[in-house]
Enzyme design. Structure first.
Site, mmCIF file in Angstrom:
data_model
loop_
_atom_site.group_PDB
_atom_site.id
_atom_site.type_symbol
_atom_site.label_atom_id
_atom_site.label_comp_id
_atom_site.label_asym_id
_atom_site.label_seq_id
_atom_site.Cartn_x
_atom_site.Cartn_y
_atom_site.Cartn_z
ATOM 1 N N HIS A 69 0.821 -1.210 0.000
ATOM 2 C CA HIS A 69 0.000 0.000 0.000
ATOM 3 C C HIS A 69 0.858 1.264 0.000
ATOM 4 O O HIS A 69 2.087 1.214 0.154
ATOM 5 C CB HIS A 69 -0.921 0.010 1.217
ATOM 6 C CG HIS A 69 -0.166 0.018 2.523
ATOM 7 N ND1 HIS A 69 0.440 1.140 3.037
ATOM 8 C CD2 HIS A 69 0.080 -0.985 3.411
ATOM 9 C CE1 HIS A 69 1.016 0.853 4.187
ATOM 10 N NE2 HIS A 69 0.832 -0.425 4.437
ATOM 11 N N SER A 136 1.809 4.040 -5.050
ATOM 12 C CA SER A 136 2.378 5.233 -4.437
ATOM 13 C C SER A 136 3.703 4.906 -3.746
ATOM 14 O O SER A 136 4.614 4.388 -4.380
ATOM 15 C CB SER A 136 1.352 5.843 -3.479
ATOM 16 O OG SER A 136 1.711 7.148 -3.108
#
Length: 309
Positions: A69, A136
């Site tokens: 994540h 990200s």
């Protein structure tokens, strides 16, 4: 009939009261349902000084997909995306060290340090060769891992990844350069709405009590996130010199409305990679696996199928 209507009204009032007074209980129930739909279960391991929490599911003998994540995120980021994949693949979604429910000791969480921690996690789990996917900050870690431990990686998927100096500066970059508050960190309750507007092209509809709950969770971590973000900037590792070392097929997937990391990153990365594939999702923001999970998973599955010819 009147009794039935009365019972329904009582149930609805009870659900509304639960949502208002106990949003954390409702969230836990929702997450349980999402995990079961995705075929994932919560797991925990100890790696050095870190307790690492993660989700795992799918056939144990399937190829492993390891999901990372982004900044401020957690393993729940991948729940709806994973739903499309666990029937065929062995899926692991980590709470990276310092995030989610993994432990947060007072150490540096720069990308290079996280890469070596990721290596330790993979060794501890005995995963062997795997497919890496990151969003990200998680994409930055996944790319650097693939450059430095490429013998363990079958493929790489980068979703709106950090780590590249872009021709067009993102709104996030410009704000930080001007010394404005980091839009990814919630400091006051109203900042949560601003965060949703910032990372999604079309923000999801979230009930007010759940918004307050999410805001409170984020606010509780704001000092930690400020410190981590400073470490990421102070010990920044550019990907440009690292990308040519990546030998495996690499998917570059981006939302064209990303305000955090500009889509022009692809112009920099594609010429540096040996086997790039590109997907640009229209009217999509910084977290495509959250904003449009089924569509993102289809693009990813197409990429994996293409690898096999």
């Amino acid at each position: 009939m009147k009794k039935l209507i009365s019972a329904i009204v009582v149930l609805l009032l009870g659900a509304a009261a639960c949502l208002y007074f106990f949003p954390s209980a409702l969230l836990a129930t929702t997450q349980l349902v999402e995990r079961r739909l995705a075929g994932l279960s919560p797991q925990e391991i100890q790696v050095g000084e870190f307790t690492i929490r993660y989700y795992e599911g799918g056939p144990a003998d399937g190829e492993t997909l390891l999901m990372l994540h982004g900044f401020g995120g957690n393993r729940d980021t991948w729940l709806r995306f994973s739903r499309q994949l666990t029937e065929r693949y062995h899926v692991i979604a980590l709470d990276l060290p310092g995030f989610g429910q993994s432990s947060k000791p007072d150490v540096s969480y720069d990308v290079a340090s996280q890469v070596e921690r990721l290596h330790a996690v993979i060794q501890t789990l005995g995963l062997g060769k795997l497919h890496l996917i990151g969003n990200s900050m998680g994409g930055h870690i996944a790319a650097l891992y693939s450059a430095r431990h490429g013998d363990q990686v079958l493929s790489l998927a980068l979703l709106n990844n950090a780590g590249v100096t872009t021709p067009t500066k993102s709104e996030m970059y410009l704000r930080v350069q001007r010394g404005e508050p980091n839009p990814l960190i919630v400091r006051e309750p109203q900042d949560f709405d601003a965060l949703m507007q910032f990372v999604f092209a079309t923000p999801p509809s979230i009930p007010g009590p759940l918004k307050r709950h999410f805001a409170e969770q984020s606010m509780a971590n704001r000092v930690h996130y400020d410190r981590v973000f400073a470490q990421l900037r102070e010990h920044y590792v550019p990907l440009e010199p690292e990308l040519p070392k990546i030998q495996v097929p690499t998917l570059l997937l981006w939302g064209d409305q990303d305000r955090v990391l500009d889509v022009s990153s692809i112009e920099v990365m594609k010429p540096l990679l040996k086997q790039p594939s590109v997907v640009i999702m229209q009217n999509c923001g910084h977290v495509p696996m959250l904003e449009r999970p089924a569509e993102t998973a289809r693009h990813y599955q197409d990429f994996l199928d293409a690898i096999r010819g």
